[in-house]
Design a protein around this motif. Structure first.
Motif, PDB file in Angstrom:
ATOM      1  N   ASP A  33       0.816  -1.105  -0.341  1.00 65.22           N
ATOM      2  CA  ASP A  33      -0.121  -0.029  -0.130  1.00 65.22           C
ATOM      3  C   ASP A  33       0.826   1.403  -0.132  1.00 65.22           C
ATOM      4  OD1 ASP A  33      -2.831   1.435   1.471  1.00 65.22           O
ATOM      5  OD2 ASP A  33      -1.912   2.485   1.178  1.00 65.22           O
ATOM      6  N   LEU A  34       1.767   1.501   0.730  1.00 62.54           N
ATOM      7  CA  LEU A  34       2.853   2.191   1.069  1.00 62.54           C
ATOM      8  C   LEU A  34       3.967   2.922  -0.009  1.00 62.54           C
ATOM      9  CD1 LEU A  34       2.448   1.879   4.368  1.00 62.54           C
ATOM     10  CD2 LEU A  34       2.051   4.078   3.166  1.00 62.54           C
ATOM     11  N   PHE A  35       4.337   1.281  -0.056  1.00 64.27           N
ATOM     12  CA  PHE A  35       5.033   1.504  -1.896  1.00 64.27           C
ATOM     13  C   PHE A  35       4.207   2.328  -3.027  1.00 64.27           C
ATOM     14  CE2 PHE A  35       6.817  -1.260  -5.112  1.00 64.27           C
ATOM     15  CZ  PHE A  35       7.475  -1.202  -5.658  1.00 64.27           C
ATOM     16  N   ASP A  36       3.384   1.380  -3.134  1.00 65.75           N
ATOM     17  CA  ASP A  36       2.414   1.952  -4.259  1.00 65.75           C
ATOM     18  C   ASP A  36       2.304   3.857  -4.431  1.00 65.75           C
ATOM     19  OD1 ASP A  36      -0.575   2.423  -5.623  1.00 65.75           O
ATOM     20  OD2 ASP A  36       1.362   0.805  -6.783  1.00 65.75           O
ATOM     21  N   ILE A  37       1.639   4.578  -2.627  1.00 66.61           N
ATOM     22  CA  ILE A  37       1.833   5.102  -2.666  1.00 66.61           C
ATOM     23  C   ILE A  37       2.787   6.388  -2.960  1.00 66.61           C
ATOM     24  CG2 ILE A  37       1.700   7.361  -0.888  1.00 66.61           C
ATOM     25  CD1 ILE A  37      -0.369   5.176   0.399  1.00 66.61           C
ATOM     26  N   PHE A  38       4.330   5.453  -2.542  1.00 70.43           N
ATOM     27  CA  PHE A  38       5.322   6.582  -2.981  1.00 70.43           C
ATOM     28  C   PHE A  38       6.126   6.215  -4.454  1.00 70.43           C
ATOM     29  CE2 PHE A  38      10.015   6.877  -3.682  1.00 70.43           C
ATOM     30  CZ  PHE A  38      10.972   7.693  -2.718  1.00 70.43           C
ATOM     31  N   LEU A  39       5.494   5.211  -4.865  1.00 71.58           N
ATOM     32  CA  LEU A  39       5.228   5.009  -6.779  1.00 71.58           C
ATOM     33  C   LEU A  39       4.980   6.285  -7.539  1.00 71.58           C
ATOM     34  CD1 LEU A  39       6.605   2.405  -8.316  1.00 71.58           C
ATOM     35  CD2 LEU A  39       4.185   1.828  -8.417  1.00 71.58           C
ATOM     36  N   ALA A  40       3.550   5.837  -6.993  1.00 68.84           N
ATOM     37  CA  ALA A  40       2.550   7.749  -7.618  1.00 68.84           C
ATOM     38  C   ALA A  40       3.980   8.360  -7.911  1.00 68.84           C
ATOM     39  CB  ALA A  40       1.591   7.859  -7.029  1.00 68.84           C
ATOM     40  N   GLY A  41       4.469   9.010  -6.620  1.00 66.94           N
ATOM     41  CA  GLY A  41       5.161  10.429  -6.731  1.00 66.94           C
ATOM     42  C   GLY A  41       6.472  10.397  -7.578  1.00 66.94           C
ATOM     43  N   VAL A  42       7.077   9.387  -7.542  1.00 62.78           N
ATOM     44  CA  VAL A  42       8.551   8.402  -8.238  1.00 62.78           C
ATOM     45  C   VAL A  42       7.600   8.568  -9.957  1.00 62.78           C
ATOM     46  CG1 VAL A  42      10.015   6.472  -9.038  1.00 62.78           C
ATOM     47  CG2 VAL A  42       9.777   7.165  -7.304  1.00 62.78           C
ATOM     48  N   LEU A  43       6.879   8.041  -9.931  1.00 57.95           N
ATOM     49  CA  LEU A  43       6.718   8.432 -11.702  1.00 57.95           C
ATOM     50  C   LEU A  43       6.067   9.659 -12.935  1.00 57.95           C
ATOM     51  CD1 LEU A  43       3.054   5.458 -11.879  1.00 57.95           C
ATOM     52  CD2 LEU A  43       5.948   5.982 -13.045  1.00 57.95           C
ATOM     53  N   GLY A  44       5.971  10.723 -11.231  1.00 60.23           N
ATOM     54  CA  GLY A  44       5.581  11.898 -11.823  1.00 60.23           C
ATOM     55  C   GLY A  44       6.691  12.269 -12.901  1.00 60.23           C
ATOM     56  N   THR A  45       7.869  12.093 -12.398  1.00 59.51           N
ATOM     57  CA  THR A  45       9.446  12.582 -13.148  1.00 59.51           C
ATOM     58  C   THR A  45       9.781  12.074 -14.592  1.00 59.51           C
ATOM     59  OG1 THR A  45      10.878  11.816 -12.161  1.00 59.51           O
ATOM     60  CG2 THR A  45      10.711  14.078 -11.397  1.00 59.51           C
ATOM     61  N   VAL A  46       9.041  11.023 -14.278  1.00 61.75           N
ATOM     62  CA  VAL A  46       9.835   9.729 -15.794  1.00 61.75           C
ATOM     63  C   VAL A  46       8.563   9.874 -16.709  1.00 61.75           C
ATOM     64  CG1 VAL A  46       9.823   7.414 -15.574  1.00 61.75           C
ATOM     65  CG2 VAL A  46      10.542   7.613 -13.570  1.00 61.75           C
ATOM     66  N   LEU A  47       7.539  10.147 -16.259  1.00 59.93           N
ATOM     67  CA  LEU A  47       6.072  10.482 -17.028  1.00 59.93           C
ATOM     68  C   LEU A  47       6.771  11.665 -18.242  1.00 59.93           C
ATOM     69  CD1 LEU A  47       3.257   8.727 -15.283  1.00 59.93           C
ATOM     70  CD2 LEU A  47       5.218   7.581 -17.135  1.00 59.93           C
ATOM     71  N   THR A  48       6.471  12.219 -17.752  1.00 57.69           N
ATOM     72  CA  THR A  48       7.416  13.422 -18.222  1.00 57.69           C
ATOM     73  C   THR A  48       8.357  13.304 -19.686  1.00 57.69           C
ATOM     74  OG1 THR A  48       8.637  14.601 -16.605  1.00 57.69           O
ATOM     75  CG2 THR A  48       6.533  15.301 -16.705  1.00 57.69           C
ATOM     76  N   GLN A  49       9.076  12.398 -19.095  1.00 51.06           N
ATOM     77  CA  GLN A  49       9.545  12.037 -20.323  1.00 51.06           C
ATOM     78  C   GLN A  49       9.080  11.089 -20.756  1.00 51.06           C
ATOM     79  OE1 GLN A  49      13.406  11.246 -17.786  1.00 51.06           O
ATOM     80  NE2 GLN A  49      12.863  13.514 -16.551  1.00 51.06           N
ATOM     81  N   GLN A  50       9.165  10.155 -20.334  1.00 48.42           N
ATOM     82  CA  GLN A  50       8.770   8.015 -21.231  1.00 48.42           C
ATOM     83  C   GLN A  50       7.127   9.097 -22.687  1.00 48.42           C
ATOM     84  OE1 GLN A  50       9.749   6.070 -20.128  1.00 48.42           O
ATOM     85  NE2 GLN A  50       8.743   5.347 -22.257  1.00 48.42           N
ATOM     86  N   PHE A  51       6.359   9.686 -22.297  1.00 48.61           N
ATOM     87  CA  PHE A  51       4.718   9.924 -22.944  1.00 48.61           C
ATOM     88  C   PHE A  51       5.161  11.197 -23.425  1.00 48.61           C
ATOM     89  CE2 PHE A  51       3.294   6.038 -20.476  1.00 48.61           C
ATOM     90  CZ  PHE A  51       3.995   4.406 -21.443  1.00 48.61           C
ATOM     91  N   HIS A  52       5.908  12.149 -23.334  1.00 50.67           N
ATOM     92  CA  HIS A  52       6.091  13.109 -23.343  1.00 50.67           C
ATOM     93  C   HIS A  52       4.820  14.603 -22.858  1.00 50.67           C
ATOM     94  CE1 HIS A  52      10.111  11.942 -26.019  1.00 50.67           C
ATOM     95  NE2 HIS A  52       8.825  10.904 -26.389  1.00 50.67           N
ATOM     96  N   LEU A  53       4.297  14.457 -21.687  1.00 54.41           N
ATOM     97  CA  LEU A  53       3.266  15.181 -21.029  1.00 54.41           C
ATOM     98  C   LEU A  53       4.128  15.853 -20.770  1.00 54.41           C
ATOM     99  CD1 LEU A  53       2.243  11.599 -18.616  1.00 54.41           C
ATOM    100  CD2 LEU A  53       1.327  12.644 -20.749  1.00 54.41           C
ATOM    101  N   THR A  54       3.052  17.273 -21.009  1.00 58.93           N
ATOM    102  CA  THR A  54       2.788  18.182 -19.850  1.00 58.93           C
ATOM    103  C   THR A  54       3.008  17.645 -17.941  1.00 58.93           C
ATOM    104  OG1 THR A  54       0.575  19.002 -19.831  1.00 58.93           O
ATOM    105  CG2 THR A  54       2.303  19.391 -21.847  1.00 58.93           C
ATOM    106  N   ARG A  55       3.266  18.968 -17.553  1.00 64.05           N
ATOM    107  CA  ARG A  55       3.440  18.673 -16.521  1.00 64.05           C
ATOM    108  C   ARG A  55       1.720  18.907 -16.010  1.00 64.05           C
ATOM    109  NH1 ARG A  55       6.695  16.841 -12.312  1.00 64.05           N
ATOM    110  NH2 ARG A  55       8.089  17.607 -13.317  1.00 64.05           N
ATOM    111  N   ALA A  56       1.055  19.665 -16.723  1.00 58.25           N
ATOM    112  CA  ALA A  56      -0.553  19.802 -16.831  1.00 58.25           C
ATOM    113  C   ALA A  56      -1.078  18.673 -16.104  1.00 58.25           C
ATOM    114  CB  ALA A  56      -1.282  20.312 -17.775  1.00 58.25           C
ATOM    115  N   ALA A  57       0.048  17.409 -17.273  1.00 59.12           N
ATOM    116  CA  ALA A  57      -0.857  16.192 -17.602  1.00 59.12           C
ATOM    117  C   ALA A  57      -0.765  15.257 -16.903  1.00 59.12           C
ATOM    118  CB  ALA A  57      -0.996  15.807 -19.493  1.00 59.12           C
ATOM    119  N   LEU A  58      -0.429  15.751 -15.660  1.00 56.95           N
ATOM    120  CA  LEU A  58       0.061  14.206 -13.877  1.00 56.95           C
ATOM    121  C   LEU A  58      -0.406  14.666 -13.434  1.00 56.95           C
ATOM    122  CD1 LEU A  58       3.879  15.622 -13.942  1.00 56.95           C
ATOM    123  CD2 LEU A  58       3.495  13.255 -14.596  1.00 56.95           C
ATOM    124  N   PRO A  59      -1.221  15.775 -12.566  1.00 54.27           N
ATOM    125  CA  PRO A  59      -2.563  14.991 -11.877  1.00 54.27           C
ATOM    126  C   PRO A  59      -3.335  13.599 -12.054  1.00 54.27           C
ATOM    127  CG  PRO A  59      -2.136  17.329 -11.973  1.00 54.27           C
ATOM    128  CD  PRO A  59      -1.387  16.871 -13.551  1.00 54.27           C
TER     129      PRO A  59
END
Length: 214
Positions: A33-59
């Motif tokens: 449960d807690l691993f997953d909550i932390f995972l959400a934060g880690v993904l933020g930076t990765v996904l802007t690069q991976q799927f070329h998302l803007t910061r606005a698309a992250l939430p």
């Protein structure tokens, strides 16, 4: 009389190996449960690069698992009252494991949002269930101490996710993005806990509440 006697007998028991095992197995579930909550934060930076998302698309991506958790806590909480604590434990970890693995294969942001939401449904009821199960299984005198141990195990999920992210995210083991391996690790870990959990006894107080005392 019978109702009082089962609860009273449980409370008089000294802690046994089953109590210790149940505490560890329940605690390791809250780890994810807690691993997953932390995972959400880690993904933020990765996904802007991976799927070329803007910061606005992250939430929506980061929030999708939390929305899932809300639904899961409500729906699976009710299910646990009807079907039993142990059964609900297996259902929620199973859902989490399957959809976290699916998330590892996400080809776009939409698929990732959907799989995070569904994985969230699975993990949402985990902490309330740990509470309910341990409070019903453990003798009253030792309940606080054992539940604290379960949550201590759970909180290790946060540094574990942090260290794993640091090791995996910048790399590409076997040519596959490190963030995808994070999902695989969460899924496989949950699947192992699922297998161990299937051997747990059902909550005796729940069995009694539905009239199954034999």
């Amino acid at each position: 009389g019978l109702m009082i006697s089962i609860a009273a007998r449980l409370d008089r028991l000294p802690p046994t190996r089953i109590h210790r095992q149940a505490t560890v197995i329940a605690g390791i579930g809250s780890f994810f449960d807690l691993f997953d909550i932390f995972l959400a934060g880690v993904l933020g930076t990765v996904l802007t690069q991976q799927f070329h998302l803007t910061r606005a698309a992250l939430p929506p991506i980061i929030g999708s698992s939390f929305v899932g958790m809300f639904f899961g806590a409500t729906l699976l909480g009710r299910y646990a009252d009807r079907a039993g604590r142990r059964t609900a434990f297996l259902v929620n970890l199973g859902i989490y494991s399957v959809f976290t693995l699916c998330g590892a294969f996400s080809v776009n942001a939409t698929m990732l949002i959907a799989t995070r939401f569904l994985a969230g449904i699975g993990i949402g009821a985990e902490l309330p269930l740990v509470d309910a199960y341990l409070s019903e299984l453990l003798p009253a005198r030792h309940r606080g101490r054992y539940t604290a141990w379960a949550y201590t195990l759970g909180f290790l999920g946060i540094p574990a996710a942090g260290f794993l992210a640091r090791a995996l995210v910048p790399t590409q083991p076997l040519g596959i993005d490190g963030w995808r391996w994070m999902f695989v690790a969460g899924s496989l870990g949950a699947a192992i806990v699922w297998a161990v959990r299937s051997k747990l006894p059902e909550s005796p107080r729940w069995l009694e509440s539905v009239g199954r005392t034999t």
